[in-house]
Design an enzyme around this catalytic site. Sequence first.
Site, PDB file in Angstrom:
ATOM      1  CG  PHE A  12      -1.497   1.177   1.740  1.00 10.37           C
ATOM      2  CD1 PHE A  12      -2.106   2.089   0.888  1.00 10.37           C
ATOM      3  CD2 PHE A  12      -1.460   1.451   3.104  1.00 10.37           C
ATOM      4  CE1 PHE A  12      -2.669   3.258   1.389  1.00 10.37           C
ATOM      5  CE2 PHE A  12      -2.021   2.608   3.611  1.00 10.37           C
ATOM      6  CZ  PHE A  12      -2.616   3.523   2.757  1.00 10.37           C
ATOM      7  CG  ASP A  32       6.245  -6.324  -2.625  1.00  5.40           C
ATOM      8  OD1 ASP A  32       5.846  -5.219  -2.229  1.00  5.40           O
ATOM      9  OD2 ASP A  32       5.913  -7.403  -2.088  1.00  5.40           O
ATOM     10  CE1 TYR A 142       4.944  -3.664  11.699  1.00  6.22           C
ATOM     11  CE2 TYR A 142       3.845  -2.170  13.208  1.00  6.22           C
ATOM     12  CZ  TYR A 142       4.366  -2.434  11.960  1.00  6.22           C
ATOM     13  OH  TYR A 142       4.320  -1.472  10.975  1.00  6.22           O
ATOM     14  CB  VAL A 186      -9.566  -0.410  11.999  1.00  6.44           C
ATOM     15  CG1 VAL A 186      -9.102   1.037  12.137  1.00  6.44           C
ATOM     16  CG2 VAL A 186     -11.012  -0.552  12.428  1.00  6.44           C
TER      17      VAL A 186
HETATM   18  C1  UD1 Z   1      -0.689  -0.461  14.669  1.00  8.12           C
HETATM   19  C2  UD1 Z   1       0.371   0.586  14.811  1.00  8.12           C
HETATM   20  C3  UD1 Z   1       0.787   1.166  13.512  1.00  8.12           C
HETATM   21  C4  UD1 Z   1       1.090   0.083  12.547  1.00  8.12           C
HETATM   22  C5  UD1 Z   1      -0.146  -0.754  12.390  1.00  8.12           C
HETATM   23  C6  UD1 Z   1       0.076  -1.860  11.410  1.00  8.12           C
HETATM   24  C7  UD1 Z   1      -0.101   1.658  16.941  1.00  8.12           C
HETATM   25  C8  UD1 Z   1      -0.556   2.923  17.568  1.00  8.12           C
HETATM   26  N1  UD1 Z   1      -0.101   1.670  15.623  1.00  8.12           N
HETATM   27  O1  UD1 Z   1      -1.886   0.104  14.384  1.00  8.12           O
HETATM   28  O2  UD1 Z   1       1.931   1.951  13.669  1.00  8.12           O
HETATM   29  O3  UD1 Z   1       1.475   0.614  11.326  1.00  8.12           O
HETATM   30  O4  UD1 Z   1      -0.407  -1.344  13.629  1.00  8.12           O
HETATM   31  O5  UD1 Z   1      -1.048  -2.710  11.409  1.00  8.12           O
HETATM   32  O6  UD1 Z   1       0.269   0.723  17.596  1.00  8.12           O
HETATM   33  N2  UD1 Z   1      -9.967  -2.765  15.026  1.00  8.12           N
HETATM   34  C9  UD1 Z   1     -11.322  -2.981  15.133  1.00  8.12           C
HETATM   35  N3  UD1 Z   1     -11.941  -3.729  14.179  1.00  8.12           N
HETATM   36  C10 UD1 Z   1     -11.276  -4.247  13.100  1.00  8.12           C
HETATM   37  C11 UD1 Z   1      -9.881  -4.015  12.998  1.00  8.12           C
HETATM   38  C12 UD1 Z   1      -9.261  -3.267  13.985  1.00  8.12           C
HETATM   39  O7  UD1 Z   1     -11.956  -2.526  16.085  1.00  8.12           O
HETATM   40  O8  UD1 Z   1     -11.906  -4.901  12.261  1.00  8.12           O
HETATM   41  C13 UD1 Z   1      -9.323  -1.912  16.035  1.00  8.12           C
HETATM   42  C14 UD1 Z   1      -8.068  -2.468  16.636  1.00  8.12           C
HETATM   43  O9  UD1 Z   1      -8.343  -3.336  17.696  1.00  8.12           O
HETATM   44  C15 UD1 Z   1      -7.381  -1.176  17.073  1.00  8.12           C
HETATM   45  C16 UD1 Z   1      -7.815  -0.171  16.023  1.00  8.12           C
HETATM   46  O10 UD1 Z   1      -8.950  -0.705  15.401  1.00  8.12           O
HETATM   47  O11 UD1 Z   1      -7.864  -0.762  18.330  1.00  8.12           O
HETATM   48  C17 UD1 Z   1      -6.772   0.076  14.972  1.00  8.12           C
HETATM   49  O12 UD1 Z   1      -6.307  -1.170  14.510  1.00  8.12           O
HETATM   50  P1  UD1 Z   1      -5.359  -1.317  13.235  1.00  8.12           P
HETATM   51  O13 UD1 Z   1      -5.947  -0.587  12.091  1.00  8.12           O
HETATM   52  O14 UD1 Z   1      -5.023  -2.747  13.077  1.00  8.12           O
HETATM   53  O15 UD1 Z   1      -4.056  -0.506  13.616  1.00  8.12           O
HETATM   54  P2  UD1 Z   1      -3.219  -0.378  15.004  1.00  8.12           P
HETATM   55  O16 UD1 Z   1      -3.127  -1.712  15.645  1.00  8.12           O
HETATM   56  O17 UD1 Z   1      -3.696   0.782  15.768  1.00  8.12           O
END
Ligand code: UD1
Length: 312
Positions: A12, A32, A142, A186
């Site tokens: 991405f 890649d 990670y 997310v």
């Molecule tokens: C983390 C890292 C970020 C990294 C990324 C890679 C932090 C602050 N950030 O992001 O630097 O690049 O991982 O993946 O640690 N969620 C839902 N429903 C879903 C998917 C996710 O509720 O279907 C929630 C997760 O539990 C989380 C939030 O959304 O609380 C964000 O999740 P996600 O988009 O995976 O990113 P981070 O884990 O925040």
Amino acid sequence: MASYLVTGAAGFIGRSIAAALVARGETVRGIDNFIAGKRANLVGLEAMEFLEGDLADPAACAEACAGVEIVFHEAALASVPRSVADPVATNVNCVDATLNLLVAARAAGVRRVVYAGSSSVYGDAPTLPKHEEMLPNPISPYAVAKLAGEHYMRAFTRVYGLETVVLRYFNVFGPYQDPTSQYSGVLAVFCRRMLAGEQPTIYGDGEQSRDFTYIDNVVHANLLAAAAPAEKVAGQMMNTATGTRITLNQTFGILRELTGYSGQLGYAKGRAGDIRDSLADIRRAGELLGYKPIVDFREGLRRTVEWYRSGV
Ligand code: UD1
């Protein structure tokens, strides 16, 4: 004219940086291994020379770096839960790959490496906003791997004089982000599900917040980091974000409007290794790069929804 290498060019963020360089008429090579990258992401990048190869292989790194002046190192297994499930794979594809790349870059006479750092290195310290003076506190494999890469960058500047710049990305989203994997970000997942009329699930109570950063801001920061004077940026790390945050519950509300989804939202148990709140202090990138966000969250989300809707 400079010659550029983008690692993770079928992913991405790598794809987005490569596209910006190609649009500027630069000479660009991409590499890649397609573990996370997608061949479909290379469509439109025909002007880029592409190598299928793995940075865990030093020969592939040497081939990729030959004749290059500036590297954007975006290749990684970018997922917290993926690293929880398989920490060794994350280490190989983030730490070993980064070290091999740096060794090859130095040997090839590369001038600068711009590295995709991660906000995850701040961990779950309650201090907001996260600023670069804070001690890193990685709580997932990670985050440990991305932090190791940062340290390698700085060490290569200190001991070998290779110019390195670390950009700590905060929750990047936008077109070309894969919405289909269990490890997808997310917003990508929510866009896809809500456009398809499927119920999205929030892990936890939805009051967790993120400094969601639209991809154009990240590309902009990378181009600035490549061009900034070495005296200012070599060996430096800085946040790359918007300096604002929003909760998942609020995001769901905006996505409802943008997608027209009229169904419910599901809630499930919080994820291991998840952090509660994330917000960046972006002053350092402002001082060192002249960076400020160019697309705000709402506009970024609008463009993202339109892209997923178009089914590209
Ligand atoms: C983390 C890292 C970020 C990294 C990324 C890679 C932090 C602050 N950030 O992001 O630097 O690049 O991982 O993946 O640690 N969620 C839902 N429903 C879903 C998917 C996710 O509720 O279907 C929630 C997760 O539990 C989380 C939030 O959304 O609380 C964000 O999740 P996600 O988009 O995976 O990113 P981070 O884990 O925040």
